[in-house]
Design a protein around this motif. Structure first.
Motif, PDB file in Angstrom:
ATOM      1  N   GLY A 123     108.594  82.448 -36.979  1.00 41.67           N
ATOM      2  CA  GLY A 123     108.196  81.052 -36.968  1.00 41.67           C
ATOM      3  C   GLY A 123     106.735  80.800 -36.674  1.00 41.67           C
ATOM      4  O   GLY A 123     106.132  79.887 -37.242  1.00 41.67           O
ATOM      5  N   ARG A 124     106.137  81.627 -35.823  1.00 45.61           N
ATOM      6  CA  ARG A 124     104.772  81.321 -35.395  1.00 45.61           C
ATOM      7  C   ARG A 124     103.704  81.855 -36.329  1.00 45.61           C
ATOM      8  O   ARG A 124     102.517  81.522 -36.176  1.00 45.61           O
ATOM      9  N   LEU A 125     104.103  82.700 -37.295  1.00 52.71           N
ATOM     10  CA  LEU A 125     103.113  83.173 -38.272  1.00 52.71           C
ATOM     11  C   LEU A 125     103.043  82.189 -39.436  1.00 52.71           C
ATOM     12  O   LEU A 125     104.039  81.557 -39.781  1.00 52.71           O
ATOM     13  N   THR A 126     101.864  82.078 -40.041  1.00 53.37           N
ATOM     14  CA  THR A 126     101.767  81.266 -41.255  1.00 53.37           C
ATOM     15  C   THR A 126     102.382  82.066 -42.404  1.00 53.37           C
ATOM     16  O   THR A 126     102.601  83.278 -42.281  1.00 53.37           O
ATOM     17  N   ALA A 127     102.617  81.373 -43.515  1.00 50.48           N
ATOM     18  CA  ALA A 127     103.211  82.022 -44.684  1.00 50.48           C
ATOM     19  C   ALA A 127     102.382  83.241 -45.093  1.00 50.48           C
ATOM     20  O   ALA A 127     102.909  84.336 -45.293  1.00 50.48           O
ATOM     21  N   SER A 132      98.831  90.521 -50.280  1.00 54.48           N
ATOM     22  CA  SER A 132      99.301  89.224 -49.820  1.00 54.48           C
ATOM     23  C   SER A 132      98.721  88.102 -50.687  1.00 54.48           C
ATOM     24  O   SER A 132      99.437  87.195 -51.127  1.00 54.48           O
ATOM     25  N   ASP A 133      97.418  88.181 -50.980  1.00 50.88           N
ATOM     26  CA  ASP A 133      96.778  87.178 -51.855  1.00 50.88           C
ATOM     27  C   ASP A 133      97.449  87.136 -53.225  1.00 50.88           C
ATOM     28  O   ASP A 133      97.696  86.071 -53.784  1.00 50.88           O
ATOM     29  N   GLU A 134      97.744  88.329 -53.735  1.00 52.78           N
ATOM     30  CA  GLU A 134      98.385  88.474 -55.035  1.00 52.78           C
ATOM     31  C   GLU A 134      99.754  87.765 -55.052  1.00 52.78           C
ATOM     32  O   GLU A 134     100.083  87.026 -55.977  1.00 52.78           O
ATOM     33  N   LEU A 135     100.531  87.987 -53.982  1.00 50.01           N
ATOM     34  CA  LEU A 135     101.882  87.418 -53.922  1.00 50.01           C
ATOM     35  C   LEU A 135     101.844  85.912 -53.665  1.00 50.01           C
ATOM     36  O   LEU A 135     102.673  85.169 -54.187  1.00 50.01           O
ATOM     37  N   VAL A 136     100.861  85.465 -52.883  1.00 58.22           N
ATOM     38  CA  VAL A 136     100.686  84.029 -52.640  1.00 58.22           C
ATOM     39  C   VAL A 136     100.460  83.329 -53.974  1.00 58.22           C
ATOM     40  O   VAL A 136     101.048  82.295 -54.278  1.00 58.22           O
ATOM     41  N   GLU A 137      99.631  83.953 -54.797  1.00 64.53           N
ATOM     42  CA  GLU A 137      99.344  83.430 -56.128  1.00 64.53           C
ATOM     43  C   GLU A 137     100.583  83.503 -57.036  1.00 64.53           C
ATOM     44  O   GLU A 137     100.985  82.511 -57.638  1.00 64.53           O
ATOM     45  N   PHE A 171     100.888  76.020 -49.265  1.00 60.74           N
ATOM     46  CA  PHE A 171     101.380  76.036 -47.882  1.00 60.74           C
ATOM     47  C   PHE A 171     101.162  77.393 -47.204  1.00 60.74           C
ATOM     48  O   PHE A 171     101.816  77.725 -46.219  1.00 60.74           O
ATOM     49  N   ALA A 172     100.195  78.162 -47.733  1.00 63.40           N
ATOM     50  CA  ALA A 172      99.934  79.503 -47.202  1.00 63.40           C
ATOM     51  C   ALA A 172      99.511  79.461 -45.729  1.00 63.40           C
ATOM     52  O   ALA A 172      99.738  80.404 -44.976  1.00 63.40           O
ATOM     53  N   HIS A 173      98.913  78.319 -45.320  1.00 61.33           N
ATOM     54  CA  HIS A 173      98.388  78.209 -43.962  1.00 61.33           C
ATOM     55  C   HIS A 173      99.392  77.538 -43.005  1.00 61.33           C
ATOM     56  O   HIS A 173      99.085  77.310 -41.841  1.00 61.33           O
ATOM     57  N   VAL A 174     100.595  77.211 -43.526  1.00 59.37           N
ATOM     58  CA  VAL A 174     101.589  76.509 -42.689  1.00 59.37           C
ATOM     59  C   VAL A 174     102.468  77.529 -41.967  1.00 59.37           C
ATOM     60  O   VAL A 174     102.860  78.546 -42.540  1.00 59.37           O
ATOM     61  N   ARG A 175     102.748  77.240 -40.688  1.00 56.09           N
ATOM     62  CA  ARG A 175     103.625  78.126 -39.904  1.00 56.09           C
ATOM     63  C   ARG A 175     105.015  78.172 -40.530  1.00 56.09           C
ATOM     64  O   ARG A 175     105.521  77.155 -41.006  1.00 56.09           O
ATOM     65  N   CYS A 176     105.620  79.366 -40.489  1.00 57.99           N
ATOM     66  CA  CYS A 176     106.920  79.543 -41.161  1.00 57.99           C
ATOM     67  C   CYS A 176     107.995  78.602 -40.621  1.00 57.99           C
ATOM     68  O   CYS A 176     108.869  78.179 -41.363  1.00 57.99           O
ATOM     69  N   GLN A 219     112.097  80.199 -48.740  1.00 57.13           N
ATOM     70  CA  GLN A 219     112.712  81.141 -49.668  1.00 57.13           C
ATOM     71  C   GLN A 219     111.639  81.870 -50.489  1.00 57.13           C
ATOM     72  O   GLN A 219     111.718  83.064 -50.696  1.00 57.13           O
ATOM     73  N   LYS A 220     110.616  81.119 -50.898  1.00 55.40           N
ATOM     74  CA  LYS A 220     109.519  81.753 -51.653  1.00 55.40           C
ATOM     75  C   LYS A 220     108.844  82.828 -50.802  1.00 55.40           C
ATOM     76  O   LYS A 220     108.524  83.909 -51.286  1.00 55.40           O
ATOM     77  N   VAL A 221     108.600  82.498 -49.527  1.00 51.81           N
ATOM     78  CA  VAL A 221     107.937  83.458 -48.634  1.00 51.81           C
ATOM     79  C   VAL A 221     108.846  84.675 -48.426  1.00 51.81           C
ATOM     80  O   VAL A 221     108.385  85.820 -48.433  1.00 51.81           O
ATOM     81  N   SER A 222     110.145  84.430 -48.282  1.00 52.66           N
ATOM     82  CA  SER A 222     111.095  85.547 -48.094  1.00 52.66           C
ATOM     83  C   SER A 222     111.093  86.479 -49.284  1.00 52.66           C
ATOM     84  O   SER A 222     111.179  87.695 -49.137  1.00 52.66           O
TER      85      SER A 222
END
Ligand SMILES: Nc1ncnc2c1ncn2[C@@H]1O[C@H](COP(=O)(O)OP(=O)(O)OP(=O)(O)O)[C@@H](O)[C@H]1O
Ligand SMILES: [Mg+2]
Length: 245
Positions: free
Chosen positions: A90-94, A114-119, A126-131, A140-143
């Protein structure tokens, strides 16, 4: 790529349930295998055993040549597993979450990956939002990104599109098809029959821990006398229920 033989799991509380009962099947590389079954049929329990998160009572499961009990580390290195209860911190960003898993999996350039998968999965906004502040679909996308961080040859996905909006679900299905075209082996469970119909080279129907049918769609059509997977599914499950009654 996945070979399951006589896999069995019993739970003892509150009463004894044989959640998975002598299950055997094979999934090939470059193919998509769908695991269908009513609620409580044993799909998640089966997938959790293959992901080495749950020890089988009996039977064997070999993934990319590694057996789940003999070489769990080998198995974990060759699979990407997406569960319905996403294990995100929960406390880490996406973005931090994905980078963290890339490090854990020994990926050489974790930040770049990580950059590749974010893209790739549209996580940017929402890459900077806490999980713990993400919506269901965002989580689900992050998972999913987290699960494929080490580019595994096998994907094990438990109801991967549940909670995803139509656009996201569609792009996820395209991702699965691409994985298949790259020669990966995909095993997934779903309640969405149209999804299984579109994707699966082979479908198994599980009911009370047992496999009722395991075949290609054309063969299942032939065996059941129904055209649509929804009707095929109902046919097999209803027949089994009638026999149990
Ligand atoms: N940790 C547990 N302790 C006891 N019983 C369990 C446990 N996990 C699952 N079960 C039981 O095992 C059976 C199979 O559950 P499982 O979660 O594998 O079903 P499923 O096919 O994934 O269902 P769904 O479609 O609802 O996700 C059910 O009877 C369930 O109650
Ligand atoms: Mg389940």
């Amino acid at each position: 790529m996945i070979e399951v033989r006589g896999l069995t799991k019993r739970f003892h509380s509150p009463r004894v349930v044989t959640a998975v009962d002598d299950v055997s099947f094979r999934c090939e590389a470059g193919a998509i295998f769908g695991l269908l079954g009513p609620n409580g049929a044993g799909k998640t329990t089966t997938l959790r055993m293959l992901a080495t998160l749950l020890a089988p009572d009996e039977g064997t499961a070999t993934l990319s040549g590694c057996e789940v009990r003999q070489d769990p580390t080998g198995v974990r290195g060759s699979i990407g597993y997406v569960s319905t209860t996403t294990g995100l911190y929960g406390r880490l960003t996406a973005r931090e979450m994905i980078t963290y898993f890339a490090r854990l999996q020994g990926v050489t350039e974790p930040r770049r990956r990580s950059d590749e998968l974010v893209e790739r999965f549209g996580i940017g906004p929402f890459a900077h939002v806490r999980c713990d502040r993400l919506s269901t679909g965002m989580r689900q996308k992050v998972s999913i990104a987290r699960a494929v961080v080490h580019d595994p040859p096998i994907l094990i996905l438990d109801e991967p599109t549940s909670g995803l909006d139509v656009m996201v679900a569609r792009s996820f299905l395209e991702f699965v098809e691409q994985a298949r075209d790259e020669g990966r082996c995909v095993l997934f469970s779903t309640h969405i029959m149209s999804e299984a119909e579109r994707l699966c080279d082979r479908v198994a129907i599980l009911h009370q821990g047992r496999i009722l049918a395991d075949d290609t769609l054309p063969a299942l059509r032939e065996a059941s006398g129904h055209r649509y997977l929804e009707d095929i599914f109902v046919h097999f499950v209803q027949t089994a229920r009638d026999e149990d009654a």
